[in-house]
Motif scaffolding. Structure first.
Motif, PDB file in Angstrom:
ATOM      1  N   MET A  26      21.568  -7.601   9.083  1.00 14.95           N
ATOM      2  CA  MET A  26      22.953  -7.637   8.641  1.00 14.95           C
ATOM      3  C   MET A  26      23.549  -8.998   9.002  1.00 14.95           C
ATOM      4  N   THR A  27      24.306  -9.550   8.086  1.00 19.10           N
ATOM      5  CA  THR A  27      24.996 -10.820   8.294  1.00 19.10           C
ATOM      6  C   THR A  27      26.480 -10.536   8.494  1.00 19.10           C
ATOM      7  N   THR A  28      27.066 -11.122   9.542  1.00 20.73           N
ATOM      8  CA  THR A  28      28.489 -10.922   9.815  1.00 20.73           C
ATOM      9  C   THR A  28      29.217 -12.264   9.749  1.00 20.73           C
ATOM     10  N   LEU A  29      30.528 -12.214   9.868  1.00 20.50           N
ATOM     11  CA  LEU A  29      31.323 -13.450   9.847  1.00 20.50           C
ATOM     12  C   LEU A  29      30.915 -14.423  10.939  1.00 20.50           C
ATOM     13  N   LEU A  30      30.462 -13.915  12.078  1.00 21.32           N
ATOM     14  CA  LEU A  30      30.077 -14.812  13.170  1.00 21.32           C
ATOM     15  C   LEU A  30      28.806 -15.602  12.858  1.00 21.32           C
ATOM     16  N   ASP A  31      28.049 -15.169  11.861  1.00 18.08           N
ATOM     17  CA  ASP A  31      26.902 -15.959  11.421  1.00 18.08           C
ATOM     18  C   ASP A  31      27.357 -17.211  10.680  1.00 18.08           C
ATOM     19  N   TYR A  32      28.561 -17.175  10.132  1.00 22.27           N
ATOM     20  CA  TYR A  32      29.125 -18.305   9.393  1.00 22.27           C
ATOM     21  C   TYR A  32      30.184 -19.066  10.193  1.00 22.27           C
ATOM     22  N   CYS A  33      30.943 -18.345  11.021  1.00 26.27           N
ATOM     23  CA  CYS A  33      32.155 -18.906  11.629  1.00 26.27           C
ATOM     24  C   CYS A  33      32.046 -19.058  13.145  1.00 26.27           C
ATOM     25  N   SER A  34      32.594 -20.151  13.627  1.00 24.66           N
ATOM     26  CA  SER A  34      32.702 -20.345  15.074  1.00 24.66           C
ATOM     27  C   SER A  34      34.020 -19.788  15.587  1.00 24.66           C
ATOM     28  N   LEU A  35      34.983 -19.570  14.684  1.00 22.60           N
ATOM     29  CA  LEU A  35      36.271 -19.007  15.066  1.00 22.60           C
ATOM     30  C   LEU A  35      36.798 -18.137  13.935  1.00 22.60           C
TER      31      LEU A  35
ATOM     32  N   THR B  28      52.497  -2.373  15.856  1.00 20.92           N
ATOM     33  CA  THR B  28      51.546  -2.125  16.952  1.00 20.92           C
ATOM     34  C   THR B  28      50.863  -3.391  17.462  1.00 20.92           C
ATOM     35  N   ASP B  29      51.116  -4.520  16.815  1.00 18.82           N
ATOM     36  CA  ASP B  29      50.492  -5.783  17.218  1.00 18.82           C
ATOM     37  C   ASP B  29      51.490  -6.907  16.942  1.00 18.82           C
ATOM     38  N   CYS B  30      52.407  -7.089  17.847  1.00 17.99           N
ATOM     39  CA  CYS B  30      53.534  -8.002  17.653  1.00 17.99           C
ATOM     40  C   CYS B  30      53.108  -9.416  17.275  1.00 17.99           C
ATOM     41  N   TYR B  31      52.021  -9.905  17.858  1.00 19.43           N
ATOM     42  CA  TYR B  31      51.569 -11.264  17.579  1.00 19.43           C
ATOM     43  C   TYR B  31      50.481 -11.315  16.511  1.00 19.43           C
ATOM     44  N   ALA B  32      50.066 -10.158  16.024  1.00 18.07           N
ATOM     45  CA  ALA B  32      49.037 -10.034  14.981  1.00 18.07           C
ATOM     46  C   ALA B  32      47.693 -10.597  15.417  1.00 18.07           C
ATOM     47  N   GLY B  33      47.486 -10.715  16.693  1.00 17.42           N
ATOM     48  CA  GLY B  33      46.248 -11.295  17.220  1.00 17.42           C
ATOM     49  C   GLY B  33      45.038 -10.385  17.168  1.00 17.42           C
ATOM     50  N   GLN B  34      45.219  -9.112  16.862  1.00 16.21           N
ATOM     51  CA  GLN B  34      44.100  -8.170  16.831  1.00 16.21           C
ATOM     52  C   GLN B  34      43.739  -7.730  15.414  1.00 16.21           C
ATOM     53  N   GLN B  35      44.422  -8.250  14.420  1.00 17.53           N
ATOM     54  CA  GLN B  35      44.241  -7.764  13.054  1.00 17.53           C
ATOM     55  C   GLN B  35      42.903  -8.155  12.431  1.00 17.53           C
ATOM     56  N   TYR B  36      42.239  -9.151  12.973  1.00 13.32           N
ATOM     57  CA  TYR B  36      40.945  -9.577  12.435  1.00 13.32           C
ATOM     58  C   TYR B  36      39.817  -8.606  12.787  1.00 13.32           C
ATOM     59  N   ALA B  37      40.013  -7.757  13.786  1.00 11.42           N
ATOM     60  CA  ALA B  37      38.941  -6.917  14.325  1.00 11.42           C
ATOM     61  C   ALA B  37      38.180  -6.102  13.271  1.00 11.42           C
ATOM     62  N   PRO B  38      38.838  -5.454  12.297  1.00 19.82           N
ATOM     63  CA  PRO B  38      38.064  -4.666  11.323  1.00 19.82           C
ATOM     64  C   PRO B  38      37.072  -5.484  10.496  1.00 19.82           C
ATOM     65  N   LEU B  39      37.286  -6.778  10.410  1.00 16.01           N
ATOM     66  CA  LEU B  39      36.398  -7.636   9.620  1.00 16.01           C
ATOM     67  C   LEU B  39      35.100  -7.981  10.351  1.00 16.01           C
ATOM     68  N   MET B  40      35.106  -7.892  11.664  1.00 15.77           N
ATOM     69  CA  MET B  40      34.022  -8.471  12.451  1.00 15.77           C
ATOM     70  C   MET B  40      32.684  -7.738  12.319  1.00 15.77           C
ATOM     71  N   ASP B  41      32.698  -6.450  12.081  1.00 14.65           N
ATOM     72  CA  ASP B  41      31.445  -5.692  11.981  1.00 14.65           C
ATOM     73  C   ASP B  41      31.007  -5.438  10.544  1.00 14.65           C
ATOM     74  N   MET B  42      31.723  -6.014   9.591  1.00 18.15           N
ATOM     75  CA  MET B  42      31.383  -5.797   8.189  1.00 18.15           C
ATOM     76  C   MET B  42      30.202  -6.672   7.773  1.00 18.15           C
ATOM     77  N   ASP B  43      29.391  -6.143   6.892  1.00 19.61           N
ATOM     78  CA  ASP B  43      28.259  -6.888   6.365  1.00 19.61           C
ATOM     79  C   ASP B  43      28.753  -7.861   5.294  1.00 19.61           C
ATOM     80  N   VAL B  44      28.488  -9.121   5.507  1.00 19.62           N
ATOM     81  CA  VAL B  44      28.891 -10.177   4.558  1.00 19.62           C
ATOM     82  C   VAL B  44      27.667 -10.471   3.691  1.00 19.62           C
TER      83      VAL B  44
END
Length: 104
Positions: A1-10, A85-101
């Motif tokens: 499985m390929t994830t965003l972290l295979d492409y992205c450093s951040l 539930t996330d005033c700074y929106a800093g946690q909104q990326y989480a659902p993307l991290m385990d998805m197969d790209v």
């Protein structure tokens, strides 16, 4: 499985004002950037589905010189609202991290 972290450093999400949520995808190098963009994974339909937004209000911008992709969309609730539930929106990326790209 390929994830965003295979492409992205951040990968991050944050507020772009009290009404807008933005995501930054910063790639490791030119090859990773080219490969990520070629997959077509970061598209309005994906973000509309995950964040219950109108695909017509989602902006996906490729920044080839920065080796980055930025996605912006309306926040589900206004920043600071009682239902926010996330005033700074800093946690909104989480659902993307385990998805197969996968390539398009």
């Amino acid at each position: 499985m390929t994830t965003l972290l295979d492409y992205c450093s951040l990968v991050r999400s944050k507020n772009a004002g009290p009404f807008t949520l933005t995501f930054d995808f910063m790639c490791h190098d030119q090859a990773a950037y080219d490969a990520l963009v070629a997959t077509g994974f970061l598209n309005p339909t994906l973000f509309a589905t995950l964040y219950d937004a109108d695909p017509g209000q989602i902006l996906v911008v490729n920044h080839p010189l920065a080796l980055a992709v930025k996605v912006s969309l309306p926040r589900p609730t206004v920043q600071g609202d009682l239902r926010d539930t996330d005033c700074y929106a800093g946690q909104q990326y989480a659902p993307l991290m385990d998805m197969d790209v996968t390539p398009a």
